[in-house]
Write a protein that holds these residues in place. Structure first.
Motif, PDB file in Angstrom:
ATOM      1  N   THR A  26       0.802  -1.221   0.000  1.00  0.00           N
ATOM      2  CA  THR A  26       0.000   0.000   0.000  1.00  0.00           C
ATOM      3  C   THR A  26       0.836   1.272   0.000  1.00  0.00           C
ATOM      4  O   THR A  26       0.337   2.332  -0.356  1.00  0.00           O
ATOM      5  CB  THR A  26      -0.925   0.057   1.234  1.00  0.00           C
ATOM      6  N   GLY A  48      -9.418   3.095   2.307  1.00  0.00           N
ATOM      7  CA  GLY A  48      -9.667   2.798   0.897  1.00  0.00           C
ATOM      8  C   GLY A  48      -8.470   2.143   0.231  1.00  0.00           C
ATOM      9  O   GLY A  48      -8.613   1.190  -0.542  1.00  0.00           O
ATOM     10  N   ILE A  49      -7.292   2.623   0.533  1.00  0.00           N
ATOM     11  CA  ILE A  49      -6.060   2.050  -0.016  1.00  0.00           C
ATOM     12  C   ILE A  49      -5.899   0.604   0.431  1.00  0.00           C
ATOM     13  O   ILE A  49      -5.588  -0.290  -0.358  1.00  0.00           O
ATOM     14  CB  ILE A  49      -4.840   2.898   0.389  1.00  0.00           C
ATOM     15  N   ALA A  51      -8.258  -1.446   1.608  1.00  0.00           N
ATOM     16  CA  ALA A  51      -9.352  -2.269   1.055  1.00  0.00           C
ATOM     17  C   ALA A  51      -9.016  -2.703  -0.367  1.00  0.00           C
ATOM     18  O   ALA A  51      -9.203  -3.869  -0.731  1.00  0.00           O
ATOM     19  CB  ALA A  51     -10.668  -1.503   1.093  1.00  0.00           C
ATOM     20  N   GLU A  52      -8.517  -1.778  -1.159  1.00  0.00           N
ATOM     21  CA  GLU A  52      -8.144  -2.099  -2.539  1.00  0.00           C
ATOM     22  C   GLU A  52      -7.028  -3.147  -2.574  1.00  0.00           C
ATOM     23  O   GLU A  52      -7.084  -4.099  -3.352  1.00  0.00           O
ATOM     24  CB  GLU A  52      -7.694  -0.835  -3.272  1.00  0.00           C
ATOM     25  N   ALA A  53      -6.039  -2.992  -1.714  1.00  0.00           N
ATOM     26  CA  ALA A  53      -4.927  -3.948  -1.670  1.00  0.00           C
ATOM     27  C   ALA A  53      -5.385  -5.340  -1.246  1.00  0.00           C
ATOM     28  O   ALA A  53      -4.839  -6.348  -1.706  1.00  0.00           O
ATOM     29  CB  ALA A  53      -3.845  -3.439  -0.711  1.00  0.00           C
ATOM     30  N   GLY A  55      -8.432  -6.450  -1.790  1.00  0.00           N
ATOM     31  CA  GLY A  55      -9.444  -6.913  -2.727  1.00  0.00           C
ATOM     32  C   GLY A  55     -10.835  -7.003  -2.134  1.00  0.00           C
ATOM     33  O   GLY A  55     -11.626  -7.869  -2.505  1.00  0.00           O
ATOM     34  N   ASP A  57     -14.326  -4.557  -0.389  1.00  0.00           N
ATOM     35  CA  ASP A  57     -14.983  -3.266  -0.310  1.00  0.00           C
ATOM     36  C   ASP A  57     -14.675  -2.631   1.043  1.00  0.00           C
ATOM     37  O   ASP A  57     -14.524  -3.346   2.047  1.00  0.00           O
ATOM     38  CB  ASP A  57     -16.504  -3.448  -0.465  1.00  0.00           C
TER      39      ASP A  57
END
Length: 66
Positions: A26, A48-49, A51-53, A55, A57
């Motif tokens: 991240t 948000g960062i 969560a994206e890493a 995979g 929501d």
């Protein structure tokens, strides 16, 4: 925004992610990722960062109980 400690650990387990790897992936400091893993207050942007890493929501990581 506050993360849920259990939800964070579950998402990390599903992604087979260590705290060090999460920090590296991240670009966030180990302190920031450690605080999120422990369920402390953190910046929404950082959640948000992460969560994206992982995979997932963002809603899967935040504490919705008051």
């Amino acid at each position: 925004m506050k993360t849920n400690k259990i939800k964070m650990q579950i998402a990390m387990a599903r992604a087979k992610m260590t705290s060090g790897k999460l920090s590296e992936l991240t670009g966030l400091s180990r302190t920031s990722t450690g605080r999120m893993i422990s369920g402390a207050e953190c910046k929404p942007h950082n959640v948000g960062i992460v969560a994206e890493a992982l995979g997932v929501d963002v809603t899967e990581l935040i504490d919705t109980e008051k």
